[in-house]
Scaffold this active site. Structure first.
Site: not given
Length: 120
Positions: A87-88
């Protein structure tokens, strides 16, 4: 009576901490370790960020499968292959790993630091 309240509070705090920490048996890898896995056909790479985040910047080996719809789309993944999740920052992917574990996927790996740690 006050003692019981303290015990209840302690139990609630313990349960909250247990829910928030990364799941058991979820392997963590760095983005440097990740690079060596590309090209391995025994791995599945999923990015659980939003479609907008994915469009802005992604690693080409990863397929976008947003966290909010992961449960509905998990059946598209093979339980026979390891799933690498990014993810980020590594937080949503850790949650995604928990979701996949609950659905019976046994080999799930979270990318520590997510896209924030990625450099080509």
């Amino acid at each position: 009576m006050e003692f019981i309240g303290v015990i209840v509070l302690a139990i609630l705090i313990y349960l909250y901490v247990m829910m928030k920490k990364p799941g058991k048996n979820i392997k963590q890898i760095s983005t440097n370790e990740l690079k060596s896995l590309f090209g391995n056909t025994d791995k599945q790479f999923i990015d659980v960020r939003t479609p907008g985040e994915f469009r802005q910047n992604h690693i080409r080996h990863f397929k976008n499968m947003p966290l909010q719809s992961l449960q509905q789309h998990a059946h598209k993944l093979s339980k026979d292959k390891e799933i690498i999740v990014i993810c980020q920052s590594g937080m949503r992917s850790a949650s995604a790993c928990k979701v996949l574990k609950k659905q019976g996927f046994t080999t799930v790996t979270n990318v520590k630091g997510g896209m924030n740690s990625w450099s080509k």
